[in-house]
Design a protein around this motif. Structure first.
Motif, PDB file in Angstrom:
ATOM      1  N   ILE A  83       0.892  -1.413   0.017  1.00  0.00           N
ATOM      2  CA  ILE A  83      -0.075   0.010  -0.131  1.00  0.00           C
ATOM      3  C   ILE A  83       0.927   1.414  -0.402  1.00  0.00           C
ATOM      4  CG2 ILE A  83      -1.686   1.084   1.306  1.00  0.00           C
ATOM      5  CD1 ILE A  83      -3.108  -1.128   2.294  1.00  0.00           C
ATOM      6  N   GLU A  84       0.972   2.150  -0.942  1.00  0.00           N
ATOM      7  CA  GLU A  84       1.465   3.277  -0.703  1.00  0.00           C
ATOM      8  C   GLU A  84       1.146   3.967  -0.078  1.00  0.00           C
ATOM      9  OE1 GLU A  84       3.831   2.278  -3.972  1.00  0.00           O
ATOM     10  OE2 GLU A  84       3.763   3.941  -2.657  1.00  0.00           O
ATOM     11  N   ASN A  85       1.534   5.009   0.295  1.00  0.00           N
ATOM     12  CA  ASN A  85       1.906   5.936   1.914  1.00  0.00           C
ATOM     13  C   ASN A  85       0.926   7.011   1.221  1.00  0.00           C
ATOM     14  OD1 ASN A  85       1.553   6.672   4.343  1.00  0.00           O
ATOM     15  ND2 ASN A  85       3.756   8.284   3.924  1.00  0.00           N
ATOM     16  N   HIS A  86      -0.413   6.338   0.553  1.00  0.00           N
ATOM     17  CA  HIS A  86      -1.546   7.917   1.048  1.00  0.00           C
ATOM     18  C   HIS A  86      -2.902   7.405   1.622  1.00  0.00           C
ATOM     19  CE1 HIS A  86       0.590   8.535  -2.314  1.00  0.00           C
ATOM     20  NE2 HIS A  86       0.204   7.594  -3.375  1.00  0.00           N
ATOM     21  N   ALA A  87      -4.388   7.395   1.193  1.00  0.00           N
ATOM     22  CA  ALA A  87      -5.109   7.802   2.808  1.00  0.00           C
ATOM     23  C   ALA A  87      -5.617   6.303   2.335  1.00  0.00           C
ATOM     24  CB  ALA A  87      -6.262   9.180   1.853  1.00  0.00           C
ATOM     25  N   MET A  88      -6.335   5.973   3.759  1.00  0.00           N
ATOM     26  CA  MET A  88      -7.143   4.622   4.064  1.00  0.00           C
ATOM     27  C   MET A  88      -8.323   5.296   4.881  1.00  0.00           C
ATOM     28  SD  MET A  88      -4.444   1.722   4.412  1.00  0.00           S
ATOM     29  CE  MET A  88      -6.048   0.531   4.601  1.00  0.00           C
ATOM     30  N   GLY A  89      -9.441   4.843   4.244  1.00  0.00           N
ATOM     31  CA  GLY A  89     -10.480   4.673   5.076  1.00  0.00           C
ATOM     32  C   GLY A  89     -11.687   4.149   5.796  1.00  0.00           C
ATOM     33  N   TRP A  90     -12.521   4.288   6.378  1.00  0.00           N
ATOM     34  CA  TRP A  90     -13.318   3.313   6.602  1.00  0.00           C
ATOM     35  C   TRP A  90     -14.937   4.239   6.159  1.00  0.00           C
ATOM     36  CZ3 TRP A  90     -12.870  -1.795   8.289  1.00  0.00           C
ATOM     37  CH2 TRP A  90     -12.220  -1.714   9.487  1.00  0.00           C
TER      38      TRP A  90
ATOM     39  N   GLY B  56      -7.018   4.364  13.791  1.00  0.00           N
ATOM     40  CA  GLY B  56      -6.343   4.027  14.044  1.00  0.00           C
ATOM     41  C   GLY B  56      -5.088   4.894  13.208  1.00  0.00           C
ATOM     42  N   ASN B  57      -3.519   4.842  13.949  1.00  0.00           N
ATOM     43  CA  ASN B  57      -2.738   6.018  13.230  1.00  0.00           C
ATOM     44  C   ASN B  57      -1.825   4.750  12.309  1.00  0.00           C
ATOM     45  OD1 ASN B  57      -2.888   7.660  14.346  1.00  0.00           O
ATOM     46  ND2 ASN B  57      -1.775   7.262  16.188  1.00  0.00           N
ATOM     47  N   ALA B  58      -1.573   3.402  12.444  1.00  0.00           N
ATOM     48  CA  ALA B  58      -1.039   2.487  11.177  1.00  0.00           C
ATOM     49  C   ALA B  58      -1.858   2.041  10.485  1.00  0.00           C
ATOM     50  CB  ALA B  58      -0.744   0.850  12.020  1.00  0.00           C
ATOM     51  N   LYS B  59      -1.057   1.753   8.645  1.00  0.00           N
ATOM     52  CA  LYS B  59      -2.024   1.368   7.859  1.00  0.00           C
ATOM     53  C   LYS B  59      -1.869  -0.092   7.858  1.00  0.00           C
ATOM     54  CE  LYS B  59      -2.114   5.605   5.731  1.00  0.00           C
ATOM     55  NZ  LYS B  59      -2.257   5.908   4.860  1.00  0.00           N
ATOM     56  N   ASN B  60      -0.996  -0.931   8.493  1.00  0.00           N
ATOM     57  CA  ASN B  60      -1.218  -2.071   8.287  1.00  0.00           C
ATOM     58  C   ASN B  60      -1.357  -3.147   9.706  1.00  0.00           C
ATOM     59  OD1 ASN B  60      -2.182  -4.612   6.947  1.00  0.00           O
ATOM     60  ND2 ASN B  60      -0.190  -4.606   5.662  1.00  0.00           N
TER      61      ASN B  60
ATOM     62  N   ALA C  10      -8.242   1.729   0.845  1.00  0.00           N
ATOM     63  CA  ALA C  10      -7.246   2.221   0.449  1.00  0.00           C
ATOM     64  C   ALA C  10      -7.092   2.798  -1.023  1.00  0.00           C
ATOM     65  CB  ALA C  10      -6.651   1.684   0.582  1.00  0.00           C
ATOM     66  N   ALA C  11      -5.527   4.096  -0.828  1.00  0.00           N
ATOM     67  CA  ALA C  11      -6.202   4.880  -2.120  1.00  0.00           C
ATOM     68  C   ALA C  11      -4.938   4.864  -2.544  1.00  0.00           C
ATOM     69  CB  ALA C  11      -5.840   6.484  -2.145  1.00  0.00           C
ATOM     70  N   LYS C  12      -4.472   4.280  -3.890  1.00  0.00           N
ATOM     71  CA  LYS C  12      -3.535   4.508  -5.174  1.00  0.00           C
ATOM     72  C   LYS C  12      -2.616   5.226  -5.066  1.00  0.00           C
ATOM     73  CE  LYS C  12      -5.287   2.755  -9.094  1.00  0.00           C
ATOM     74  NZ  LYS C  12      -4.581   2.114 -10.254  1.00  0.00           N
ATOM     75  N   THR C  13      -3.038   6.802  -5.261  1.00  0.00           N
ATOM     76  CA  THR C  13      -2.526   8.121  -5.472  1.00  0.00           C
ATOM     77  C   THR C  13      -2.980   8.905  -4.440  1.00  0.00           C
ATOM     78  OG1 THR C  13      -4.167   8.214  -7.177  1.00  0.00           O
ATOM     79  CG2 THR C  13      -2.204   7.668  -7.979  1.00  0.00           C
TER      80      THR C  13
ATOM     81  N   LEU D 289     -13.726  11.165   2.688  1.00  0.00           N
ATOM     82  CA  LEU D 289     -15.016  10.617   3.185  1.00  0.00           C
ATOM     83  C   LEU D 289     -15.646  10.487   1.998  1.00  0.00           C
ATOM     84  CD1 LEU D 289     -16.502  11.731   6.899  1.00  0.00           C
ATOM     85  CD2 LEU D 289     -14.864  10.386   6.192  1.00  0.00           C
ATOM     86  N   GLY D 290     -15.252  11.022   0.749  1.00  0.00           N
ATOM     87  CA  GLY D 290     -15.600  10.526  -0.676  1.00  0.00           C
ATOM     88  C   GLY D 290     -15.121   9.444  -0.879  1.00  0.00           C
ATOM     89  N   GLU D 291     -16.230   8.201  -1.987  1.00  0.00           N
ATOM     90  CA  GLU D 291     -15.845   7.415  -2.462  1.00  0.00           C
ATOM     91  C   GLU D 291     -15.144   7.058  -3.593  1.00  0.00           C
ATOM     92  OE1 GLU D 291     -18.633   3.558  -2.555  1.00  0.00           O
ATOM     93  OE2 GLU D 291     -20.214   6.082  -2.974  1.00  0.00           O
ATOM     94  N   LYS D 292     -14.949   8.468  -4.078  1.00  0.00           N
ATOM     95  CA  LYS D 292     -14.033   8.682  -5.337  1.00  0.00           C
ATOM     96  C   LYS D 292     -12.465   8.145  -4.974  1.00  0.00           C
ATOM     97  CE  LYS D 292     -17.350  10.743  -8.214  1.00  0.00           C
ATOM     98  NZ  LYS D 292     -18.341  11.070  -9.434  1.00  0.00           N
ATOM     99  N   ARG D 293     -12.394   8.916  -3.726  1.00  0.00           N
ATOM    100  CA  ARG D 293     -10.809   9.132  -3.755  1.00  0.00           C
ATOM    101  C   ARG D 293     -10.318   7.349  -3.245  1.00  0.00           C
ATOM    102  NH1 ARG D 293      -8.080  13.690  -0.175  1.00  0.00           N
ATOM    103  NH2 ARG D 293      -6.515  12.710  -0.171  1.00  0.00           N
ATOM    104  N   TYR D 294     -11.145   6.510  -3.558  1.00  0.00           N
ATOM    105  CA  TYR D 294     -10.116   5.451  -2.976  1.00  0.00           C
ATOM    106  C   TYR D 294     -10.654   4.294  -4.656  1.00  0.00           C
ATOM    107  CZ  TYR D 294     -10.280   7.380   1.804  1.00  0.00           C
ATOM    108  OH  TYR D 294      -9.859   8.553   2.758  1.00  0.00           O
ATOM    109  N   ASP D 295      -9.340   3.708  -4.140  1.00  0.00           N
ATOM    110  CA  ASP D 295      -9.002   2.532  -5.447  1.00  0.00           C
ATOM    111  C   ASP D 295      -9.645   1.233  -5.486  1.00  0.00           C
ATOM    112  OD1 ASP D 295      -7.095   4.412  -5.835  1.00  0.00           O
ATOM    113  OD2 ASP D 295      -8.291   4.261  -7.055  1.00  0.00           O
ATOM    114  N   TYR D 296      -8.896   0.982  -3.574  1.00  0.00           N
ATOM    115  CA  TYR D 296      -9.066  -0.611  -3.627  1.00  0.00           C
ATOM    116  C   TYR D 296     -10.696  -0.795  -2.101  1.00  0.00           C
ATOM    117  CZ  TYR D 296      -5.044  -0.476  -5.645  1.00  0.00           C
ATOM    118  OH  TYR D 296      -3.685  -0.898  -6.363  1.00  0.00           O
TER     119      TYR D 296
END
Length: 122
Positions: A29-36, A70-74, A95-98, A105-112
Motif C-alpha cells: 500500500i502506498e503511503n496515501h489515504a485509507m478510510g472506513w 488508528g494511526n497504523a496503515k496495516n 485504500a487509495a493508490k495515489t 470521506l468520498g468513495e471516489k478517492r479510494y481504489d481498493y
C-alpha cells in the motif's frame, strides 16, 4: 493489486464498543489515504473516518467523539465506542493508490475495497 480484509464486526447492545481491523496484502500500500465506510441495506456507502499519510484524520459528524481511526496503515483499525443502533451497517475498509484532492470521506478517492464486516447494534 491490494487486497483488504476486514474483521471485528459483530452484534452488540447500544453503548458497547467494537474494534474493527483491516489487513492489507498483495502489493504494498502506498503511503496515501485509507478510510472506513459503511452502508445500510438499500443505502449508499457513507464515509465514516479517514487518515492520510501525514496522519491527518477526518471523521463524519455522526461519529465524532465516539470513533477513532488508528494511526497504523496495516492493519488499519477503527475503534468504535458508545455504539448506537444507527451505527448498524456493513463496514468497509478502503485504500487509495495515489494522492488526491478528492474529499477524504468520498468513495471516489479510494481504489481498493474490502468485502466488509457487519456491525449490528440493538
Amino acid at each position: 493489486d491490494v487486497q483488504l480484509v476486514e474483521s471485528g464486526g459483530g452484534s452488540v447492545q447500544a453503548g458497547a464498543s467494537l474494534r474493527l481491523s483491516c489487513k492489507a496484502s498483495g502489493n504494498t500500500i502506498e503511503n496515501h489515504a485509507m478510510g472506513w465506510f459503511r452502508r445500510v441495506p438499500g443505502g449508499q456507502r457513507e464515509g465514516v473516518a479517514a487518515i492520510d499519510s501525514d496522519r491527518t484524520t477526518t471523521y463524519a459528524d455522526s461519529v465524532k467523539g465516539r470513533f477513532t481511526i488508528g494511526n497504523a496503515k496495516n492493519p488499519l483499525t477503527l475503534q468504535m465506542n458508545d455504539l448506537k443502533p444507527e451505527d448498524t451497517a456493513m463496514y468497509y475498509c478502503a485504500a487509495a493508490k495515489t494522492a488526491s484532492s478528492l474529499p477524504y470521506l468520498g468513495e471516489k478517492r479510494y481504489d481498493y475495497w474490502g468485502q466488509g464486516t457487519q456491525v449490528t447494534v440493538s
